[in-house]
Design an enzyme around this catalytic site. Structure first.
Site, PDB file in Angstrom:
ATOM      1  N   SER A 170       0.838  -1.203   0.000  1.00  0.00           N
ATOM      2  CA  SER A 170       0.000   0.000   0.000  1.00  0.00           C
ATOM      3  C   SER A 170       0.869   1.248   0.000  1.00  0.00           C
ATOM      4  O   SER A 170       1.962   1.253   0.563  1.00  0.00           O
ATOM      5  CB  SER A 170      -0.878  -0.014   1.266  1.00  0.00           C
ATOM      6  N   TYR A 211      -1.450  -0.829  10.764  1.00  0.00           N
ATOM      7  CA  TYR A 211      -1.789  -1.455   9.471  1.00  0.00           C
ATOM      8  C   TYR A 211      -0.671  -1.167   8.459  1.00  0.00           C
ATOM      9  O   TYR A 211      -0.129  -2.074   7.837  1.00  0.00           O
ATOM     10  CB  TYR A 211      -3.127  -0.910   8.947  1.00  0.00           C
ATOM     11  N   LYS A 235       2.353  -3.648   6.502  1.00  0.00           N
ATOM     12  CA  LYS A 235       2.670  -3.694   5.064  1.00  0.00           C
ATOM     13  C   LYS A 235       4.185  -3.489   4.878  1.00  0.00           C
ATOM     14  O   LYS A 235       4.848  -4.188   4.123  1.00  0.00           O
ATOM     15  CB  LYS A 235       1.892  -2.615   4.309  1.00  0.00           C
TER      16      LYS A 235
HETATM   17  C1  WQD Z   1      -9.278   9.379   1.229  1.00  0.00           C
HETATM   18  C2  WQD Z   1      -9.509  10.855   1.428  1.00  0.00           C
HETATM   19  C3  WQD Z   1      -9.726  11.486   3.740  1.00  0.00           C
HETATM   20  C4  WQD Z   1     -13.453   9.266   4.427  1.00  0.00           C
HETATM   21  C5  WQD Z   1      -6.457   4.416   3.245  1.00  0.00           C
HETATM   22  C6  WQD Z   1      -5.298   3.562   3.697  1.00  0.00           C
HETATM   23  C7  WQD Z   1      -4.665   2.915   2.507  1.00  0.00           C
HETATM   24  C8  WQD Z   1      -5.710   2.144   1.750  1.00  0.00           C
HETATM   25  C9  WQD Z   1      -6.787   3.101   1.269  1.00  0.00           C
HETATM   26  C10 WQD Z   1      -6.068  -0.146   2.398  1.00  0.00           C
HETATM   27  C11 WQD Z   1      -8.721  11.445   2.600  1.00  0.00           C
HETATM   28  C12 WQD Z   1     -11.028  11.728   2.989  1.00  0.00           C
HETATM   29  C13 WQD Z   1     -12.313   9.810   3.833  1.00  0.00           C
HETATM   30  C14 WQD Z   1     -14.506  10.118   4.846  1.00  0.00           C
HETATM   31  C15 WQD Z   1     -13.244  12.013   4.053  1.00  0.00           C
HETATM   32  N1  WQD Z   1      -6.292   1.153   2.566  1.00  0.00           N
HETATM   33  N2  WQD Z   1     -12.221  11.149   3.649  1.00  0.00           N
HETATM   34  N3  WQD Z   1     -14.364  11.464   4.631  1.00  0.00           N
HETATM   35  O1  WQD Z   1      -6.775   7.390   3.972  1.00  0.00           O
HETATM   36  O2  WQD Z   1      -6.071   7.791   1.541  1.00  0.00           O
HETATM   37  O3  WQD Z   1      -5.980   5.479   2.465  1.00  0.00           O
HETATM   38  O4  WQD Z   1      -7.366   3.664   2.468  1.00  0.00           O
HETATM   39  O5  WQD Z   1      -5.359  -0.689   1.587  1.00  0.00           O
HETATM   40  O6  WQD Z   1      -3.658   2.036   2.929  1.00  0.00           O
HETATM   41  O7  WQD Z   1      -4.328   4.398   4.295  1.00  0.00           O
HETATM   42  O8  WQD Z   1      -8.200   6.557   2.037  1.00  0.00           O
HETATM   43  O9  WQD Z   1     -10.608   6.676   1.550  1.00  0.00           O
HETATM   44  O10 WQD Z   1      -9.847   6.756   3.984  1.00  0.00           O
HETATM   45  O11 WQD Z   1      -9.444   8.731   2.507  1.00  0.00           O
HETATM   46  O12 WQD Z   1     -13.134  13.240   3.889  1.00  0.00           O
HETATM   47  O13 WQD Z   1     -15.554   9.679   5.391  1.00  0.00           O
HETATM   48  O14 WQD Z   1     -10.890  11.066   1.746  1.00  0.00           O
HETATM   49  O15 WQD Z   1      -9.446  12.538   4.653  1.00  0.00           O
HETATM   50  O16 WQD Z   1      -8.338  12.771   2.253  1.00  0.00           O
HETATM   51  P1  WQD Z   1      -6.713   6.924   2.558  1.00  0.00           P
HETATM   52  P2  WQD Z   1      -9.589   7.127   2.561  1.00  0.00           P
END
Ligand code: WQD
Length: 333
Positions: A124, A149, A153
């Site tokens: 990731s 997590y 990885k």
């Molecule tokens: C994306 C953007 C949030 C939810 C994580 C893990 C990564 C992979 C993918 C597993 C950010 C914003 C999110 C919400 C929001 N996981 N957001 N409201 O954090 O980039 O990555 O998930 O393999 O390893 O780290 O993904 O979808 O959580 O967030 O505003 O309810 O959306 O702040 O900017 P992230 P995400």
């Protein structure tokens, strides 16, 4: 090739099984169904016309996992199985280290015993941490992870590299995913997270389906065009196709390669929300909240190595990702 897919009934695993089968590979799945449902097997059969062999077992069950290797002689393994909720990993670190590290070591030990030397590992972009300038390049190496997590990885990547030093015949491709979203175009294989979704698009999908009142936007004061977080979203079918390229590359080479799988383009939270509104034809309510601890402002991939080494380039844009996600959501109601 005959390929063992651990975690093969999951969101990315099941889409990868479909693409492997479409490319003539034989797929055998092990999964403990902790974060997926067994009806995914029928959906895979529905799409491909074939029902993959399935064993409900846990990578922590050494004997159960080995029994699958006694029945089948594998050419390669694609290893998805692992817990993946960032927030949960902070609350329950030992659960994550036991499952994602001890479970993976079980798999690697059994692969060694049965001389299975081709591996693709699901890593990731989170392993880059917040240490580097975007676009993230593979040669940056491993950054400072901000949650257990991500650390699991990072540790798996280190273990796999060390395995390669000990046995130069091993061929491993470590794929660093950016943000996988969407669903296959039949709308059967999408993301069904347990409980309240941590990730952006599954949460938006639940707002659209009426399960949630509004999207909480975690911060709009980042140094980005609209202030909200920017990520490299990639269609899950593009990601699945990258795995086919990676395992076929591993079959022809030795050594360990780390490869980013993303589009190389970043979209903000609000850009994704508006793309989803276009896909579903509805306005999606949202509220600006404080930043989420551990989030970085901007994350997107340098995709040159995937193109040069695997001949891989993502095909689908954010509109297609949202359209396919919405179709899956409609099918799931
Ligand atoms: C994306 C953007 C949030 C939810 C994580 C893990 C990564 C992979 C993918 C597993 C950010 C914003 C999110 C919400 C929001 N996981 N957001 N409201 O954090 O980039 O990555 O998930 O393999 O390893 O780290 O993904 O979808 O959580 O967030 O505003 O309810 O959306 O702040 O900017 P992230 P995400």
């Amino acid at each position: 090739m005959r390929i063992l897919v651990t975690g093969g009934t999951g969101f990315i695993g099941s889409n990868t099984c479909v693409e492997l089968m479409k490319n003539g590979h034989e797929v055998i799945i092990v999964d403990n169904l902790y974060n997926s449902k067994i009806d995914v097997l029928e959906k895979i059969e529905n799409i491909t016309g074939q029902m993959p062999r399935f064993y409900q077992t846990d990578i922590l069950d050494h004997d159960g996992l080995e029994s699958v290797f006694k029945i089948h002689s594998f050419d390669a393994v694609i290893h998805f199985a692992g817990y993946k909720a960032v927030g949960e990993s902070v609350e329950k670190p030992l659960l994550y280290y036991r499952n994602n590290i001890a479970g993976s070591i079980n798999l690697y030990e059994i692969m060694h015993k049965y001389q299975v030397k081709k591996l693709v590992f699901s890593s990731s972009a989170t392993v880059y941490g917040d240490d580097f300038e975007v676009p993230f390049k593979e040669e940056y190496g491993l950054g400072t992870t901000t949650n257990p997590y991500g650390t699991t990885k990072k540790m798996n990547e280190m273990i796999i590299s060390d395995m390669g030093y000990a046995d130069p015949e091993i061929s491993s491709v470590i794929l660093r995913y950016f943000n996988p979203i969407g669903a296959d175009e039949t709308g059967l294989l999408g993301e069904h997270p347990n409980g309240i979704p941590n990730n952006l698009v599954p949460y938006i999908a639940q707002v659209v389906s009426g399960q949630r009142d509004y999207l909480r936007v975690w911060g709009d004061d980042y140094d980005t065009p609209d202030g909200t977080g920017v990520r490299d979203y990639i269609h899950v079918v593009d990601l699945a196709r990258a795995h086919v390229k990676a395992i076929e590359y591993a079959a022809e080479h030795i050594g360990t390669e780390v490869i980013n799988i993303g589009t190389g383009k970043g979209y903000s939270v609000l850009e994704v929300l508006h793309a989803y509104e276009k896909a579903c034809g509805k306005e999606i309510p949202y509220k600006i909240m404080d930043r989420r601890p551990g989030d970085i402002a901007v994350c997107y991939a340098d995709t040159k190595k995937a193109k040069e080494l695997l001949g891989f380039e993502a095909e689908y844009d954010i509109d297609k990702m949202c359209q396919d996600s919405y179709r899956f959501t409609q099918n799931s109601i």
